[in-house]
Design an enzyme around this catalytic site. Structure first.
Site, PDB file in Angstrom:
ATOM      1  NE  ARG A 152      -3.544  -2.197   2.862  1.00 23.91           N
ATOM      2  CZ  ARG A 152      -3.263  -3.338   3.488  1.00 23.91           C
ATOM      3  NH1 ARG A 152      -2.046  -3.515   4.022  1.00 23.91           N
ATOM      4  NH2 ARG A 152      -4.170  -4.304   3.596  1.00 23.91           N
ATOM      5  CE  LYS A 176      -6.167  -0.750   4.886  1.00 29.62           C
ATOM      6  NZ  LYS A 176      -7.458  -0.910   4.185  1.00 29.62           N
ATOM      7  CG  HIS A 243      -4.945   0.646  -3.806  1.00 26.99           C
ATOM      8  ND1 HIS A 243      -4.238   0.426  -2.643  1.00 26.99           N
ATOM      9  CD2 HIS A 243      -5.975  -0.238  -3.789  1.00 26.99           C
ATOM     10  CE1 HIS A 243      -4.834  -0.531  -1.948  1.00 26.99           C
ATOM     11  NE2 HIS A 243      -5.881  -0.955  -2.614  1.00 26.99           N
ATOM     12  NE  ARG A 246      -2.860  -3.555  -1.248  1.00 21.60           N
ATOM     13  CZ  ARG A 246      -2.451  -4.410  -0.311  1.00 21.60           C
ATOM     14  NH1 ARG A 246      -1.164  -4.670  -0.181  1.00 21.60           N
ATOM     15  NH2 ARG A 246      -3.325  -4.992   0.494  1.00 21.60           N
ATOM     16  CG  HIS A 269      -6.035  -8.868   1.462  1.00 26.49           C
ATOM     17  ND1 HIS A 269      -6.233  -9.263   0.152  1.00 26.49           N
ATOM     18  CD2 HIS A 269      -5.908  -7.516   1.411  1.00 26.49           C
ATOM     19  CE1 HIS A 269      -6.236  -8.215  -0.639  1.00 26.49           C
ATOM     20  NE2 HIS A 269      -6.046  -7.140   0.109  1.00 26.49           N
ATOM     21  CE1 TYR A 278      -6.131  -7.466  -6.636  1.00 27.19           C
ATOM     22  CE2 TYR A 278      -6.590  -8.496  -4.525  1.00 27.19           C
ATOM     23  CZ  TYR A 278      -6.184  -7.402  -5.258  1.00 27.19           C
ATOM     24  OH  TYR A 278      -5.844  -6.247  -4.611  1.00 27.19           O
TER      25      TYR A 278
END
Length: 298
Positions: A152, A176, A243, A246, A269, A278
């Protein structure tokens, strides 16, 4: 009784004058409220009485829109507009509050990520729209890192000098929720980074890896603007953003045969369902290792 048409006009004026909403938003909200009022008039057989409005009426309206084939995203947006309208009536016209928290809209399907082609990704990581060789090297190093490691933009810009990526050595990334992961580093990433560090010069280990023109940590907005300028200079598509690089990392690995669970770990994730988006993106080729899967692994 609250006059529906007058209430709608007052609401739109409030949106435009006090909320400073864009003309497009005012137009869209006006259309959404008008459709609700039209439905209520047909549903009740007379001019709708907003003071007598119930949650059941709103649910019936949403069901009616769904039966018309209106998509979930449009219905969710329309519900948001209607909730804003009703809260305005509560504040300005004394409408009794409805328990709107109990009214949930349709689930929006997360959009399939828009990836670049391999050729476009290569352009984004090797071309430049900068006059300054140092800034060109910085941008190429940053964009190559985003595409080569799937970071990110916030993760990349939080790296310090001690974190400078080296091929063959896992790069520790704080994602995150303060969740740490380790991602492999391609030779192309190390090469681009070495060129940037040559221009950047020596610095302490805790100094920012990517810096702005004045020497401070690079601002995300500056990086986004740099890619926007590159996009315009090279004819890359409008969805070429940090992004998107990514997204392209994940999409190209998946298309190359990489395991979905491995991609989940590389992206950081928390849920596999996030990574599964994806699978809706174009897939081509079958390679069974991460290094052979990535287009920049040469």
């Amino acid at each position: 009784m609250i006059a529906p048409l007058a209430a709608r006009e007052a609401f739109l004026e409030w949106l435009a004058q006090e909320r400073r909403a864009s003309p497009e938003t005012v137009e869209a909200y006006g259309r959404d409220v008008a459709e609700l009022l039209g439905f209520l008039a047909n549903h009740q057989g007379e001019e709708p009485d907003l003071a007598a409005l119930r949650l059941a009426d709103l649910r019936a309206f949403l069901a009616h829109r769904a039966a018309q084939g209106i998509g979930a995203s449009s219905r969710a947006r329309q519900l948001s507009a209607i909730k804003t309208f009703l809260r305005f009536l509560v504040r300005r016209h004394g409408l009794a509050p409805l328990p709107l928290g109990g009214l949930t809209g349709p689930r929006r399907k997360p959009p399939v990520p828009r990836a670049l082609t391999e050729s476009q990704a290569r352009t984004a990581t090797t071309d430049s729209a900068e006059d300054s060789p140092a800034m060109a090297a910085r941008n190429q190093a940053l964009f190559t890192l985003l595409y080569g490691c799937g970071l990110r933009i916030s993760e990349a810009l939080s790296l310090d000098m001690r974190d400078a990526p080296r091929a063959g050595v896992g790069l520790r990334v704080m994602g995150k929720g303060r969740k740490e992961r380790v991602v492999p580093v391609l030779p192309a990433v190390e090469q681009a980074m070495a060129e940037w560090l040559r221009h950047r010069g020596p610095a302490t280990p805790d100094a920012p890896l990517f810096t702005g023109a004045k020497g401070g940590r690079l601002n995300p907005g500056v990086a986004q603007r740099a890619l926007r300028d590159l996009r315009r200079a090279t004819g890359l598509p409008e969805h070429t953003t940090p992004h998107a690089l990514r997204h392209s990392f994940a999409t190209h690995l998946l298309g190359g045969g990489a395991d979905l669970r491995a991609i989940q770990e590389l992206l950081g994730h928390a849920s596999l369902s996030t990574t599964q988006r994806y699978t809706g993106v174009d897939q081509a080729g079958l390679l069974d290792t991460w290094r052979r899967a990535h287009p920049r692994a040469d």
